[in-house]
Write a protein that holds these residues in place. Structure first.
Motif, PDB file in Angstrom:
ATOM      1  N   LEU A  69      -6.680   2.667  -7.973  1.00  0.00           N
ATOM      2  CA  LEU A  69      -6.351   1.530  -8.839  1.00  0.00           C
ATOM      3  C   LEU A  69      -7.582   0.681  -9.135  1.00  0.00           C
ATOM      4  O   LEU A  69      -7.546  -0.532  -9.146  1.00  0.00           O
ATOM      5  N   GLY A  70      -8.650   1.361  -9.361  1.00  0.00           N
ATOM      6  CA  GLY A  70      -9.883   0.664  -9.699  1.00  0.00           C
ATOM      7  C   GLY A  70     -10.384   1.167 -11.028  1.00  0.00           C
ATOM      8  O   GLY A  70      -9.659   1.791 -11.774  1.00  0.00           O
ATOM      9  N   GLY A  71     -11.609   0.896 -11.332  1.00  0.00           N
ATOM     10  CA  GLY A  71     -12.126   1.341 -12.604  1.00  0.00           C
ATOM     11  C   GLY A  71     -13.626   1.387 -12.635  1.00  0.00           C
ATOM     12  O   GLY A  71     -14.286   1.050 -11.674  1.00  0.00           O
ATOM     13  N   GLU A  72     -14.124   1.841 -13.742  1.00  0.00           N
ATOM     14  CA  GLU A  72     -15.555   1.975 -13.940  1.00  0.00           C
ATOM     15  C   GLU A  72     -16.013   1.095 -15.106  1.00  0.00           C
ATOM     16  O   GLU A  72     -16.878   1.473 -15.862  1.00  0.00           O
ATOM     17  N   VAL A 127       0.813  -0.724 -11.631  1.00  0.00           N
ATOM     18  CA  VAL A 127       1.247  -1.642 -10.571  1.00  0.00           C
ATOM     19  C   VAL A 127       2.573  -2.300 -10.967  1.00  0.00           C
ATOM     20  O   VAL A 127       3.493  -2.402 -10.147  1.00  0.00           O
ATOM     21  N   VAL A 128       2.688  -2.722 -12.211  1.00  0.00           N
ATOM     22  CA  VAL A 128       3.941  -3.322 -12.673  1.00  0.00           C
ATOM     23  C   VAL A 128       5.073  -2.295 -12.615  1.00  0.00           C
ATOM     24  O   VAL A 128       6.183  -2.596 -12.179  1.00  0.00           O
ATOM     25  N   HIS A 129       4.779  -1.080 -13.022  1.00  0.00           N
ATOM     26  CA  HIS A 129       5.803  -0.027 -12.962  1.00  0.00           C
ATOM     27  C   HIS A 129       6.237   0.221 -11.512  1.00  0.00           C
ATOM     28  O   HIS A 129       7.432   0.372 -11.244  1.00  0.00           O
ATOM     29  N   THR A 130       5.290   0.217 -10.609  1.00  0.00           N
ATOM     30  CA  THR A 130       5.613   0.433  -9.197  1.00  0.00           C
ATOM     31  C   THR A 130       6.509  -0.678  -8.667  1.00  0.00           C
ATOM     32  O   THR A 130       7.478  -0.421  -7.950  1.00  0.00           O
ATOM     33  N   TYR A 131       6.188  -1.928  -9.031  1.00  0.00           N
ATOM     34  CA  TYR A 131       7.058  -3.044  -8.621  1.00  0.00           C
ATOM     35  C   TYR A 131       8.487  -2.794  -9.107  1.00  0.00           C
ATOM     36  O   TYR A 131       9.459  -2.984  -8.370  1.00  0.00           O
ATOM     37  N   SER A 132       8.627  -2.357 -10.351  1.00  0.00           N
ATOM     38  CA  SER A 132       9.965  -2.159 -10.903  1.00  0.00           C
ATOM     39  C   SER A 132      10.703  -1.030 -10.179  1.00  0.00           C
ATOM     40  O   SER A 132      11.914  -1.113  -9.978  1.00  0.00           O
ATOM     41  N   LEU A 133       9.983  -0.007  -9.774  1.00  0.00           N
ATOM     42  CA  LEU A 133      10.606   1.099  -9.038  1.00  0.00           C
ATOM     43  C   LEU A 133      11.073   0.652  -7.656  1.00  0.00           C
ATOM     44  O   LEU A 133      12.157   1.026  -7.209  1.00  0.00           O
ATOM     45  N   ALA A 187       7.593  -6.849  -1.031  1.00  0.00           N
ATOM     46  CA  ALA A 187       6.487  -6.024  -1.527  1.00  0.00           C
ATOM     47  C   ALA A 187       6.533  -5.930  -3.047  1.00  0.00           C
ATOM     48  O   ALA A 187       5.506  -6.061  -3.725  1.00  0.00           O
ATOM     49  N   GLY A 188       7.724  -5.732  -3.596  1.00  0.00           N
ATOM     50  CA  GLY A 188       7.863  -5.677  -5.048  1.00  0.00           C
ATOM     51  C   GLY A 188       7.431  -6.977  -5.705  1.00  0.00           C
ATOM     52  O   GLY A 188       6.665  -6.974  -6.669  1.00  0.00           O
ATOM     53  N   PHE A 189       7.910  -8.090  -5.160  1.00  0.00           N
ATOM     54  CA  PHE A 189       7.520  -9.395  -5.717  1.00  0.00           C
ATOM     55  C   PHE A 189       6.019  -9.605  -5.645  1.00  0.00           C
ATOM     56  O   PHE A 189       5.408 -10.140  -6.570  1.00  0.00           O
ATOM     57  N   ARG A 190       5.407  -9.206  -4.550  1.00  0.00           N
ATOM     58  CA  ARG A 190       3.968  -9.419  -4.375  1.00  0.00           C
ATOM     59  C   ARG A 190       3.115  -8.508  -5.252  1.00  0.00           C
ATOM     60  O   ARG A 190       1.940  -8.783  -5.472  1.00  0.00           O
ATOM     61  N   LEU A 191       3.687  -7.425  -5.742  1.00  0.00           N
ATOM     62  CA  LEU A 191       2.941  -6.543  -6.636  1.00  0.00           C
ATOM     63  C   LEU A 191       2.704  -7.188  -8.004  1.00  0.00           C
ATOM     64  O   LEU A 191       1.735  -6.848  -8.689  1.00  0.00           O
ATOM     65  N   VAL A 192       3.543  -8.129  -8.393  1.00  0.00           N
ATOM     66  CA  VAL A 192       3.384  -8.764  -9.706  1.00  0.00           C
ATOM     67  C   VAL A 192       2.053  -9.518  -9.800  1.00  0.00           C
ATOM     68  O   VAL A 192       1.280  -9.285 -10.735  1.00  0.00           O
ATOM     69  N   ALA A 217       0.832  -1.206   0.000  1.00  0.00           N
ATOM     70  CA  ALA A 217       0.000   0.000   0.000  1.00  0.00           C
ATOM     71  C   ALA A 217       0.866   1.255   0.000  1.00  0.00           C
ATOM     72  O   ALA A 217       0.546   2.237  -0.682  1.00  0.00           O
ATOM     73  N   TYR A 218       1.961   1.228   0.746  1.00  0.00           N
ATOM     74  CA  TYR A 218       2.877   2.374   0.787  1.00  0.00           C
ATOM     75  C   TYR A 218       3.398   2.677  -0.615  1.00  0.00           C
ATOM     76  O   TYR A 218       3.419   3.834  -1.040  1.00  0.00           O
ATOM     77  N   CYS A 219       3.804   1.661  -1.318  1.00  0.00           N
ATOM     78  CA  CYS A 219       4.353   1.838  -2.669  1.00  0.00           C
ATOM     79  C   CYS A 219       3.310   2.393  -3.636  1.00  0.00           C
ATOM     80  O   CYS A 219       3.588   3.295  -4.424  1.00  0.00           O
ATOM     81  N   LEU A 220       2.130   1.832  -3.581  1.00  0.00           N
ATOM     82  CA  LEU A 220       1.086   2.193  -4.542  1.00  0.00           C
ATOM     83  C   LEU A 220       0.418   3.529  -4.251  1.00  0.00           C
ATOM     84  O   LEU A 220      -0.168   4.135  -5.143  1.00  0.00           O
ATOM     85  N   SER A 221       0.512   3.983  -3.008  1.00  0.00           N
ATOM     86  CA  SER A 221      -0.217   5.203  -2.642  1.00  0.00           C
ATOM     87  C   SER A 221       0.598   6.475  -2.810  1.00  0.00           C
ATOM     88  O   SER A 221       0.091   7.557  -2.552  1.00  0.00           O
ATOM     89  N   SER A 222       1.831   6.358  -3.247  1.00  0.00           N
ATOM     90  CA  SER A 222       2.635   7.561  -3.419  1.00  0.00           C
ATOM     91  C   SER A 222       2.140   8.356  -4.614  1.00  0.00           C
ATOM     92  O   SER A 222       1.526   7.821  -5.532  1.00  0.00           O
TER      93      SER A 222
END
Length: 132
Positions: free
Chosen positions: A38-41, A53-59, A91-96, A2-7
């Motif tokens: 990170l949701g949608g309509e 999400v993939v980009h965040t994992y890579s960062l 956390a990075g691994f789990r984002l995949v 959540a920390y990674c994705l919420s920045s």
């Protein structure tokens, strides 16, 4: 995770995915709030979110001491400094798989066929790996 994705961030990659979708005739829009959550309509926003999400994992992994050893990411301490190296790596691994779940949800809401979803997933994950 959540920390990674919420920045904060520009979210350039999802914006490009949305723009390509619209350019190719897709319809629908997504609010900035939907991107942050990170949701949608029921439109392409979930596929665009999977890209983020993939980009965040890579960062997260790029910032680790064994790579660039960055102290800041998007204006705040990197994940490995906020927590520790092992937590950041995990956390990075789990984002995949999270990215895959988001991608699958988006594909379902768009009614994409399994081969199309598979092709999108292959392209996304190959681009994020050693070949990308």
């Amino acid at each position: 995770m959540a920390y990674c994705l919420s920045s904060s961030g520009k979210r350039l990659r999802p914006a490009l995915a949305m723009a390509a979708f619209r350019e190719l005739g897709g319809e629908g829009d997504v609010s900035e709030l939907a991107f942050r959550e990170l949701g949608g309509e029921g439109d392409v926003s979930e596929l665009a979110a999977a890209v983020e999400v993939v980009h965040t994992y890579s960062l997260v992994h790029d910032d680790l001491p064994c790579m660039d050893d960055d102290d800041l990411r998007r204006g705040r301490p990197t994940t490995h400094l906020r927590f520790d190296v092992a937590t950041a790596a995990e956390a990075g691994f789990r984002l995949v798989p999270v990215a895959l779940q988001v991608l699958q949800a988006g594909a379902r809401s768009l009614g994409l066929a399994a081969p199309t979803t598979s092709a999108i997933a292959c392209e996304l994950f190959q681009s994020a790996g050693a070949a990308g």
